[in-house]
Design a protein around this motif. Sequence first.
Motif, PDB file in Angstrom:
ATOM      1  N   SER A 173      96.852  -4.587 -34.748  1.00  0.00           N
ATOM      2  CA  SER A 173      97.000  -3.439 -35.996  1.00  0.00           C
ATOM      3  C   SER A 173      96.351  -4.160 -37.217  1.00  0.00           C
ATOM      4  CB  SER A 173      98.463  -3.185 -36.002  1.00  0.00           C
ATOM      5  OG  SER A 173      99.271  -4.663 -36.233  1.00  0.00           O
ATOM      6  N   GLY A 174      95.826  -5.243 -37.305  1.00  0.00           N
ATOM      7  CA  GLY A 174      95.089  -5.773 -38.473  1.00  0.00           C
ATOM      8  C   GLY A 174      95.339  -7.225 -38.624  1.00  0.00           C
ATOM      9  N   ARG A 175      95.740  -7.601 -39.723  1.00  0.00           N
ATOM     10  CA  ARG A 175      95.933  -9.108 -40.072  1.00  0.00           C
ATOM     11  C   ARG A 175      97.609  -9.451 -39.312  1.00  0.00           C
ATOM     12  NH1 ARG A 175      94.970 -11.324 -45.506  1.00  0.00           N
ATOM     13  NH2 ARG A 175      96.434 -10.186 -46.101  1.00  0.00           N
ATOM     14  N   GLU A 176      97.545 -10.555 -38.492  1.00  0.00           N
ATOM     15  CA  GLU A 176      98.784 -10.756 -37.784  1.00  0.00           C
ATOM     16  C   GLU A 176      98.972 -12.414 -37.926  1.00  0.00           C
ATOM     17  OE1 GLU A 176      98.520  -8.956 -34.064  1.00  0.00           O
ATOM     18  OE2 GLU A 176      98.791  -6.893 -34.714  1.00  0.00           O
ATOM     19  N   VAL A 177     100.128 -12.648 -37.636  1.00  0.00           N
ATOM     20  CA  VAL A 177     100.551 -14.170 -37.211  1.00  0.00           C
ATOM     21  C   VAL A 177     101.409 -14.113 -36.218  1.00  0.00           C
ATOM     22  CG1 VAL A 177     102.587 -13.911 -39.054  1.00  0.00           C
ATOM     23  CG2 VAL A 177     101.650 -16.063 -38.409  1.00  0.00           C
ATOM     24  N   HIS A 178     100.949 -14.906 -35.181  1.00  0.00           N
ATOM     25  CA  HIS A 178     101.776 -15.141 -33.869  1.00  0.00           C
ATOM     26  C   HIS A 178     102.535 -16.428 -34.061  1.00  0.00           C
ATOM     27  CE1 HIS A 178      99.023 -12.295 -31.802  1.00  0.00           C
ATOM     28  NE2 HIS A 178      99.131 -11.947 -32.961  1.00  0.00           N
ATOM     29  N   VAL A 179     103.590 -16.634 -33.716  1.00  0.00           N
ATOM     30  CA  VAL A 179     104.365 -17.968 -34.063  1.00  0.00           C
ATOM     31  C   VAL A 179     105.565 -17.720 -32.711  1.00  0.00           C
ATOM     32  CG1 VAL A 179     104.310 -18.240 -36.354  1.00  0.00           C
ATOM     33  CG2 VAL A 179     105.988 -16.820 -35.492  1.00  0.00           C
ATOM     34  N   SER A 180     106.098 -19.070 -32.368  1.00  0.00           N
ATOM     35  CA  SER A 180     107.035 -19.091 -31.304  1.00  0.00           C
ATOM     36  C   SER A 180     108.244 -19.993 -31.896  1.00  0.00           C
ATOM     37  CB  SER A 180     106.687 -19.593 -30.137  1.00  0.00           C
ATOM     38  OG  SER A 180     105.942 -20.898 -30.175  1.00  0.00           O
ATOM     39  N   GLY A 181     109.412 -19.774 -31.470  1.00  0.00           N
ATOM     40  CA  GLY A 181     110.458 -20.634 -31.973  1.00  0.00           C
ATOM     41  C   GLY A 181     111.437 -20.894 -30.826  1.00  0.00           C
ATOM     42  N   ASN A 182     112.136 -21.989 -30.972  1.00  0.00           N
ATOM     43  CA  ASN A 182     112.940 -22.464 -29.874  1.00  0.00           C
ATOM     44  C   ASN A 182     114.321 -22.998 -30.756  1.00  0.00           C
ATOM     45  OD1 ASN A 182     111.034 -22.974 -27.747  1.00  0.00           O
ATOM     46  ND2 ASN A 182     110.243 -24.417 -29.104  1.00  0.00           N
ATOM     47  N   ASN A 215     114.714 -19.080 -36.305  1.00  0.00           N
ATOM     48  CA  ASN A 215     113.880 -20.025 -36.521  1.00  0.00           C
ATOM     49  C   ASN A 215     112.242 -19.725 -36.454  1.00  0.00           C
ATOM     50  OD1 ASN A 215     116.052 -21.873 -36.407  1.00  0.00           O
ATOM     51  ND2 ASN A 215     115.869 -22.318 -34.493  1.00  0.00           N
ATOM     52  N   THR A 216     112.226 -18.627 -35.520  1.00  0.00           N
ATOM     53  CA  THR A 216     110.746 -18.046 -35.450  1.00  0.00           C
ATOM     54  C   THR A 216     110.359 -17.382 -36.761  1.00  0.00           C
ATOM     55  OG1 THR A 216     111.108 -17.805 -33.023  1.00  0.00           O
ATOM     56  CG2 THR A 216     109.146 -16.453 -34.154  1.00  0.00           C
ATOM     57  N   LEU A 217     111.214 -16.520 -37.290  1.00  0.00           N
ATOM     58  CA  LEU A 217     111.183 -15.808 -38.591  1.00  0.00           C
ATOM     59  C   LEU A 217     110.860 -16.965 -39.690  1.00  0.00           C
ATOM     60  CD1 LEU A 217     111.164 -13.455 -40.640  1.00  0.00           C
ATOM     61  CD2 LEU A 217     113.515 -13.610 -40.292  1.00  0.00           C
ATOM     62  N   LYS A 249     106.342  -6.845 -41.715  1.00  0.00           N
ATOM     63  CA  LYS A 249     107.381  -6.290 -40.756  1.00  0.00           C
ATOM     64  C   LYS A 249     107.127  -6.931 -39.427  1.00  0.00           C
ATOM     65  CE  LYS A 249     105.066  -1.900 -39.574  1.00  0.00           C
ATOM     66  NZ  LYS A 249     105.164  -0.644 -39.492  1.00  0.00           N
ATOM     67  N   PRO A 250     108.053  -7.241 -38.588  1.00  0.00           N
ATOM     68  CA  PRO A 250     107.719  -7.784 -37.137  1.00  0.00           C
ATOM     69  C   PRO A 250     107.305  -6.491 -36.090  1.00  0.00           C
ATOM     70  CG  PRO A 250     110.085  -7.349 -37.346  1.00  0.00           C
ATOM     71  CD  PRO A 250     109.550  -6.967 -38.714  1.00  0.00           C
TER      72      PRO A 250
END
Length: 316
Positions: free
Chosen positions: A105-114, A237-239, A255-256
């Motif tokens: 949907s455009g510019r995004e950031v992909h992250v993962s958290g534990n 943690n991911t946020l 927004k997520p």
Amino acid sequence: MRTYTSLVTSFRQLPLQTGPGRHRSNRRPANPHGGNDPRPGSHVTAGAEMGVSRGRWLPWCPEGPAAAIMAPPPARVFAELIPARAPSPLPVPVPAGRGGPREPSGREVHVSGNAELSAGPDRARVSLRLSSRKEAAGEARSSVSRRLEYIAHSARQRGVLEENMTVTEDFSRVENTYQMEAEVCIIFSDFGKMQNVCNLLIEKLGTSVTISPPHFYHTPEAVDTLRRQVCVAAVGNTLRKAQEVCRLFGQSLGKPLLVREEETKEWGGHIDIPLSNSPDSLTLQERIQNATAYASCRVFAVFEIKGKENRRNKLL
């Protein structure tokens, strides 16, 4: 392949007129000389019957147009070959509750958290055993009953509910005596109260009561709470990781767009079944530590990137 076929054959019937004095007839005599010319001596005044097929003239036939053609009528065939198109792939139905591939949907950031959390046991079960052997059955019963009443009274005074106490009795005859045995199982949610009750009973009843080491375990509600908490902690943690990444590049987190729990693990902890191989030499704290439950969770999330971070918010 698409095929077009065209058969072109036309007939036109014209009247014939022979020499003078002869009547007009629609029947034409046979030509003994062969060929397509009219018989010698006849004179065609009106014209000749002819059919057109590939530029060839055919004689007229009184039996009808079809009889004039001895061979099968010629035909012209027009064919056009069109390469077959590859069949379009059918859309694969998406199972209920599962999302298909998500379009960017455009510019995004992909992250993962534990996240990893632990929870100590919330229940403890203690078993107390009593026994008495007398020559008279009444004496054996009375001895055990007095101690059972004292145990129940002491537990109620310290906040133990009746529903958390279970009493089982067994009366039997051994040789020439009567034996009365009883077992009291008490479930504690407050481990401090458990220690106070056990110490009091040992002090007052002495060797006439046998107290087993406490068995610590988790209720199903406590396990469910641990699972929810570790998932929420992983999302948090991911946020925070996504916010720090955007702040590093001077961007603002939006927004997520997607939050997915990828993996969960659980280990340790005990259920509401006493362990037969649990050593009695362990201290109370060691037993609690052995019964502690652990859970971990990994979360993947995609957030929208709004734009440059507001300088006012950055100063705040």
